[in-house]
Design an enzyme around this catalytic site. Structure first.
Site, mmCIF file in Angstrom:
data_model
loop_
_atom_site.group_PDB
_atom_site.id
_atom_site.type_symbol
_atom_site.label_atom_id
_atom_site.label_comp_id
_atom_site.label_asym_id
_atom_site.label_seq_id
_atom_site.Cartn_x
_atom_site.Cartn_y
_atom_site.Cartn_z
ATOM 1 N N HIS A 72 0.775 -1.249 0.000
ATOM 2 C CA HIS A 72 0.000 0.000 0.000
ATOM 3 C C HIS A 72 0.810 1.304 0.000
ATOM 4 C CE1 HIS A 72 0.922 1.293 4.007
ATOM 5 N NE2 HIS A 72 0.637 0.102 4.453
ATOM 6 N N ARG A 75 0.490 6.885 4.675
ATOM 7 C CA ARG A 75 -0.609 7.035 5.640
ATOM 8 C C ARG A 75 -0.259 8.074 6.692
ATOM 9 N NH1 ARG A 75 1.371 5.169 10.271
ATOM 10 N NH2 ARG A 75 2.748 3.363 10.293
ATOM 11 N N ARG A 156 -7.843 0.695 5.956
ATOM 12 C CA ARG A 156 -6.848 1.327 5.097
ATOM 13 C C ARG A 156 -6.311 0.349 4.052
ATOM 14 N NH1 ARG A 156 -4.872 0.655 10.242
ATOM 15 N NH2 ARG A 156 -3.000 -0.619 10.528
ATOM 16 N N ASP A 342 3.302 -3.896 6.269
ATOM 17 C CA ASP A 342 4.751 -3.988 6.081
ATOM 18 C C ASP A 342 5.388 -5.062 6.944
ATOM 19 O OD1 ASP A 342 4.193 -2.536 8.386
ATOM 20 O OD2 ASP A 342 5.928 -1.247 8.179
#
Length: 446
Positions: A72, A75, A156, A342
């Site tokens: 992704h 953020r 998210r 991650d």
């Protein structure tokens, strides 16, 4: 024969992708970091670095067809991280006067960052990632063979996946419109979230040891620039991270946040190394009792199943009900995209055998020869791509992380040049995953 792409889209740090059409107009500071401009600071923010190609993408050999995998985008800080950040900003704004001009902007600064969610730039990164995949692998899709997309259930992460599909669709002029087919519940068995090993430790000890090495001198200097602030080392770390978070809180963060000008390049390198230690000792090779990379075994076994088009064989994190159903885990697609975190991506790297470190990372001094660089492994919108290639009647595998071709040393002698491994040799090399972590999975519970 068209080979299938396994596209691993990880939403590291739980990055959220909001709808691209809903970008808010957030402008970064016009103040640029002008000390030694040859260093791009954006590449020294560890896991907070924006995506960049580590190497130029190298197309596969001419006689090969492709199959492929991604993560992704940027953020806001997590709630826990925001506590130290806000505390530090309030302390700096409470002093009577500043003794250094770099801090003058704080007299009118307003902290408006949210927590956890994707920022507009992060949404754009995911959208662009989907666009790039279509442009690179358009020959692998058709109306009956769209990308199969999964996401871990964090909002998210789901938003990241939706923006990726929007980018893919737009690049095809809306001829091909993939959707998110499976959302894996993070409260249950989920190979896209590292939460199923209750005995796993953290990297808190190692991170604190390194913080005690590099932060005190920075904290002392900042306190001298803002007499009476009484910042702590943890708050100094928060301000270093705020340079990254405040910069990426924009659709196009071309200018750096004024917080970046509070620190030197050497200090950002020290900050960057803190991310290396965090990932290495949390879910990487340095995790206590080997309980880091074992959390990537389930996904690795799913990857093997897709590459070989055979049922998933795993007794760790997989959801056996979903993986046994062709509707929720098909084996006949040419493009797969998974969105995760991650820390999970780092565990998967370890389970696969990527980024092996010759020696444990020191908490006293960085090893200049280390192979473990978090900003190159899991930046915001970081991606791992696994390509299955058909070459002269033989099937091969390549792995690229942020476009850098991985050497796959563990795969010799089944290779055909650097980074190219026969499918059979690759499967044989994954004994750690096929043995369910070689006994380490049981340590998660005993």
């Amino acid at each position: 024969m068209r080979s299938g792409i396994v596209f691993f889209a990880t939403a590291w740090l739980g990055i959220t992708w909001v709808l691209v059409t809903n970008f808010c107009q957030m402008s970064p500071s016009s103040i640029k970091y002008d000390r030694q401009p040859e260093l791009d600071l954006r590449k020294f923010w560890g896991a907070y670095s924006p995506f960049f190609s580590v190497q130029e993408y190298a197309p596969p050999p001419d006689d090969c067809e492709i199959s492929q995998l991604q993560r992704h985008g940027a953020r806001f800080p997590t709630f826990g991280a925001a506590l130290d950040i806000v505390s530090a900003v309030l302390k700096l704004q409470s002093v009577d006067a500043y003794t250094h001009p770099s801090m003058e902007f704080l007299s009118t600064f307003e902290y408006t960052l949210g927590t956890n969610d994707l920022v507009p730039y992060g949404a754009l990164q995911s959208y662009e990632a989907g666009t790039a995949v279509f442009e690179r692998y358009a020959n692998l899709v058709d109306a009956d063979n769209l990308p199969f997309v999964r996401a871990s259930s964090g909002m998210r992460v789901v938003d990241s996946a939706n923006n990726w599909t929007a980018g893919f669709s737009a690049a095809s002029h809306h001829i091909y419109n993939p959707s998110v087919s499976v959302i894996l519940d993070e409260a249950g068995n989920d190979t896209l979230e590292n939460h199923m090993c209750p005995n796993s430790g953290t990297s808190d000890v190692q991170s604190a040891q390194w913080l005690a090495v590099y932060a005190p001198a920075i904290t002392a200097r900042l306190n001298s620039w803002a007499p009476g602030a009484d910042l702590t080392d943890r708050e100094t770390y928060g301000l270093l991270s705020l340079c990254a978070f405040h910069t990426v809180a924009s659709v196009t963060p071309d200018s750096l946040s004024p917080f970046c000008a509070l620190f030197s390049q050497a200090e950002f390198r020290a900050f960057d190394y803190s991310a290396d230690l965090d990932k290495y000792y949390n879910t990487g090779y340095g995790a206590a009792r080997g309980l880091g990379r074992v959390q990537g075994v389930g996904y690795t076994n799913e990857l093997i199943a897709r590459l070989t088009r055979s049922p998933v064989r795993d007794h760790t994190q997989t959801n056996t009900t979903l993986d046994a159903d062709p509707a929720t885990f098909p084996l006949n697609r040419t493009v797969y995209a998974d969105f995760s975190h991650d820390n999970t991506m780092v565990a998967i790297f370890g389970a696969l055998g990527l980024f092996r470190q010759p020696r444990p990372l020191s908490t006293a001094e960085p090893d200049a020869r280390r192979t473990w660089h978090t900003h190159e492994m899991v930046p915001f919108s970081g991606r791992m791509v696994v390509e299955k290639l058909a070459c002269g009647g033989e099937e091969y595998v390549r792995i690229l992380v942020n476009d850098a071709l991985q050497p796959l040393e563990f795969c010799a002698p089944g290779g055909r040049g650097v980074g190219l491994c026969t499918l059979s040799a690759f499967v044989d090399s994954q004994l750690y995953a096929s043995s369910n972590g070689d006994g380490e999975w049981e340590k998660c519970f005993s």
